[in-house]
Design an enzyme around this catalytic site. Structure first.
Site, PDB file in Angstrom:
ATOM      1  N   GLU A 249       0.816  -1.218   0.000  1.00 61.69           N
ATOM      2  CA  GLU A 249       0.000   0.000   0.000  1.00 61.69           C
ATOM      3  C   GLU A 249       0.845   1.263   0.000  1.00 61.69           C
ATOM      4  O   GLU A 249       0.441   2.280  -0.549  1.00 61.69           O
ATOM      5  CB  GLU A 249      -0.932   0.001   1.216  1.00 61.69           C
TER       6      GLU A 249
ATOM      7  N   TYR B 203       3.816   3.281  12.107  1.00 61.60           N
ATOM      8  CA  TYR B 203       2.718   3.776  11.267  1.00 61.60           C
ATOM      9  C   TYR B 203       1.668   4.518  12.097  1.00 61.60           C
ATOM     10  O   TYR B 203       1.160   3.990  13.094  1.00 61.60           O
ATOM     11  CB  TYR B 203       2.074   2.589  10.550  1.00 61.60           C
TER      12      TYR B 203
ATOM     13  N   ASP C 218      -2.732  -3.015   3.456  1.00 61.11           N
ATOM     14  CA  ASP C 218      -3.106  -3.126   4.866  1.00 61.11           C
ATOM     15  C   ASP C 218      -4.138  -4.235   5.074  1.00 61.11           C
ATOM     16  O   ASP C 218      -5.054  -4.408   4.266  1.00 61.11           O
ATOM     17  CB  ASP C 218      -3.687  -1.801   5.373  1.00 61.11           C
TER      18      ASP C 218
END
Length: 732
Positions: free
Chosen positions: A8, A309, A104
């Protein structure tokens, strides 16, 4: 044949490529012997705009609504078209036999990859990498246990339904309201209930009438004893007469201690950060908006690579990540954290279920430091503040509990009960990490919580049950009930995350679903939703408080009732969950959405309300000549053309970072003609030219680049050269 891995984000692609030993970098991909790794940039493909179906939709007309395309089309996003072409070229390579989706692990991640494959027309076999973290160990294990892509067809169907439903309802309702009332009115499944929550809070504040309450305090043996109601156990009464009766009854009497309890208590550190909790704390402590915090986090994640993240809704880490804690502690054992993290990194690391739980890790684990070496001097002041929040929270969960002795004394006097409470700290535990912080900056504190009802903490002397002590003084205390606080960004984020208390229905299942699905919006979208509401002039800031504008209040009067309720999101999420589990057909849900869209347009078309601009000015738009509207943006005051098709706007004043020389508050920069003037709320005024001259005289205005350039030169120059030269010429 090679296998193409579609990640992603570039950062995740690089991690996967390293583990798969792919080293050859090329245009938009990294290649190895057996794998080719490429990446999206978030979404590369999206649903087409209305004009993509028919050119007539370029003009907003009520008679063209509702827009219900038979088949929803996908288009490539222009800004990221180059990367899409790079991905597409790899998909159709003759030596690529299989695609591995590594986006994800969640509904939206599935949509990112599947839309790219669908738009490109790729029909190659699909496997799915399903992991919750991107450590080398997790990646290796994930590739050793790849899933068949067909297992995730239902999840993809749910993702498509969510996107198409938001398009059909949001775009149609927005166009209908705008055309019906000739004003720029937007609505949606998330933003409209958010406005409704703020409106409900403002209504509570308007209706609130303060009540005076009373308490009775007795002073004896150096202790302040607080009266306690026998039934409610509260320390307040709204009857002045009752308070007077209590005072009369205990004046001159003695207190007999009927219980003296001492309990050992402990508390664990607050949980690790998810994005929403971090945004809340940053807003409370530093006044940062949700969007600012997210942007700072992105820099710390992508540029400095020192935090994990950011767009996560989990406050837990998995067992695989727990195995890397020692390396992460060593990485943060610098500067102000050396004494806190250093000792932990050389001892056996103790974890517990309060922050390590595989079942509670969603698409991503909590925000924690990485193993990357940290250079604090390379960070801006804002980055240091956010980094400090995350690191201290990370270190604190590895510390032992905060331990204390809770003492409670209960006495009777004149037929009434009085209590006193004390706390004796026995071990600071995790609070040692925050010794230089204010107490209210540590925990999960809601800013709109009500004042505490009960005895205050104090130092208590040793007293035993049965002892009788003389009451020295008796006084009546008074106070007034306070209204709920206005929302600020911190508390609005909390409300969006947990909107159940604002639901009109008592549907326990709907409330549970909203809680499980993260409430209104997602951690990744809430900041943008709040910014959109400010930029649409539906909300404005007064200090740190958020208030609805007249435009928003009128919009809530005109919008169909269903769109204002969080229940709509709850209903959708329940049905989308059924689709993802294979228990409901996609066609059934979308059929209902199309019917609902038609009903919305019918309701809006039949609406009898009116929209009135109460912020019209006498300034004419330089483009179309119509009168302009005075609006308050988030950090600026603007003039906006009332004609939505014109769209002209100009800034007349903006809040600057320049500080007033008198009160040191931020000043507004107001533009009149060619002249710009700083104006402060305290009355200070200063032309921009005079401000620059004063700052130059004070020696200010050195940029960060200048500082870095100067420091860089110092590394190449000998230290104390003038002194060294002077001493070199001295003959002793």
């Amino acid at each position: 044949m090679k296998r193409l891995v579609l990640a992603e984000k570039p950062s995740v692609a690089r991690d996967i490529a390293r583990v798969l030993k792919c080293q050859k970098k090329s245009n938009g991909h990294i290649e190895g012997k057996d794998y080719v790794v490429t990446w999206a940039l978030g979404h590369l493909v999206t649903l087409a705009d209305p004009e993509g179906y028919d050119k007539k939709y370029r003009e907003w007309k009520m008679e063209d609504l509702p827009m219900l395309p038979k088949k929803m089309q996908l288009v490539v996003i222009k800004q990221t078209a180059k990367q899409y072409q790079a991905v597409k070229s790899q998909l159709f390579r003759s030596d690529v036999g299989e695609v591995i989706i590594a986006t994800d692990a969640g509904r939206e991640g599935e949509l990112v990859a599947r839309w790219i494959l669908e738009r490109a027309g790729c029909r190659k076999p699909v496997k799915r990498l399903w992991i919750s973290s991107v450590t080398d160990k997790a990646i290796r294990e994930g590739f050793a246990h790849l899933k068949d892509g067909r297992q995730y067809e239902d999840l993809y169907a749910a993702a498509v339904c969510r996107a198409q439903a938001d398009w059909l309802v949001g775009i149609n309702a927005t166009r209908a309201l705008t055309c019906r009332y000739n004003a720029q009115l937007s609505c949606g499944r998330v933003q409209t209930p958010t406005l409704a929550m703020i409106d409900k809070r403002e209504e509570e504040i308007r209706r609130f009438r303060p009540q005076e309450y009373y308490g009775v305090t007795v002073e004896a043996e150096g202790i302040a004893w607080t009266w306690q109601d026998g039934k409610s156990k509260g320390s307040r009464t709204f009857s002045r007469e009752k308070a007077e009766e209590i005072r009369t009854a205990v004046t001159g009497q003695s207190l007999k201690i009927v219980s003296a309890e001492k309990k050992a208590k402990s508390s664990l550190a607050p949980g690790l950060y998810d994005l929403t909790e971090l945004q809340r704390d940053a807003n409370k402590r530093f006044g940062y908006s949700a969007k600012e915090t997210l942007n700072i986090m992105q820099r710390l994640y992508e540029n400095h690579k020192v935090l994990t993240y950011p767009r996560t809704d989990s406050r837990y880490i998995g067992k695989d990540v727990a195995g890397t804690l020692r390396e992460r502690l060593k990485a943060v054992s610098i500067g102000p954290y050396r004494k806190l993290a250093g000792p932990l990194s050389v001892k056996p690391i103790k974890t517990n279920g309060s922050f390590v739980n595989d079942s509670k890790v969603s698409d991503h684990h909590a925000i924690i430091p990485t193993e990357q070496f940290v250079q604090l001097d390379h960070m801006t002041s804002e980055e240091r503040k956010i980094y400090d929040l995350v690191v201290r929270r990370f270190i604190s969960v590895l510390y032992p509990p905060f331990e204390y002795q809770q003492s409670t004394l209960t006495a009777t006097c004149g037929g009434h009960t009085f209590t006193a409470r004390g706390k004796e700290v026995t071990s600071l535990g995790w609070k040692a990490v925050y010794e230089d912080r204010e107490q209210d900056q540590i925990g999960d504190i809601e800013e709109d919580e009500q004042e505490q009802d009960g005895p205050a903490e104090q130092t208590l002397p040793p007293l035993e049950k049965g002892k009788v002590i003389k009451a020295r003084s008796v006084k009546i205390t008074t106070g007034k009930t306070r209204p709920p606080a206005y929302f600020n960004e911190a508390t609005l984020l909390s409300a969006m995350e947990n909107p159940a208390r604002y639901m009109d229905s008592n549907d326990a299942r709907a409330k549970k679903t909203l809680g499980e699905t993260g409430g209104l919006g997602t951690v990744a979208t809430r900041a943008d939703i709040i910014e959109k509401l400010f930029n649409s002039f539906l909300m404005e800031k007064r200090g740190q408080e958020i208030h609805l504008t007249s435009k928003a209040k009128q919009l809530l009067e005109l919008v169909p009732e269903d769109l204002k309720k969080p229940e709509l999101t709850a209903d959708w999420e329940m049905r989308l969950s059924s689709i993802s589990k294979g228990n409901l057909k996609k066609e059934s849900f979308m059929g209902d959405i199309r019917d609902y869209t038609q009903e919305l347009i019918r309701q809006i078309r039949a609406g009898e309300g009116t929209f009135r601009h109460d912020n019209l000015t006498n300034t004419k738009c330089p483009v179309c000549g119509k009168r302009m509207l005075a609006v308050n943006g988030k950090n600026a005051r603007l003039l906006v053309c009332q004609d939505r098709s014109c769209g002209h706007r100009e800034t007349i004043a903006r809040l600057s970072n320049a500080r007033c020389p008198n009160c040191h508050k931020k000043m507004e920069l107001i533009k009149k003609g060619d002249e710009e003037t700083f104006v402060c709320a305290c009355g200070h005024k200063e032309k921009l030219s005079a401000f620059k001259a004063r700052r130059e005289k004070e020696g200010a205005g050195v940029s960060k680049k200048d500082v870095q350039r100067y420091l860089g030169r110092q590394k190449d120059e000998p230290v104390n050269t003038p002194f060294a030269d002077a001493f070199a010429n001295i003959k002793l």
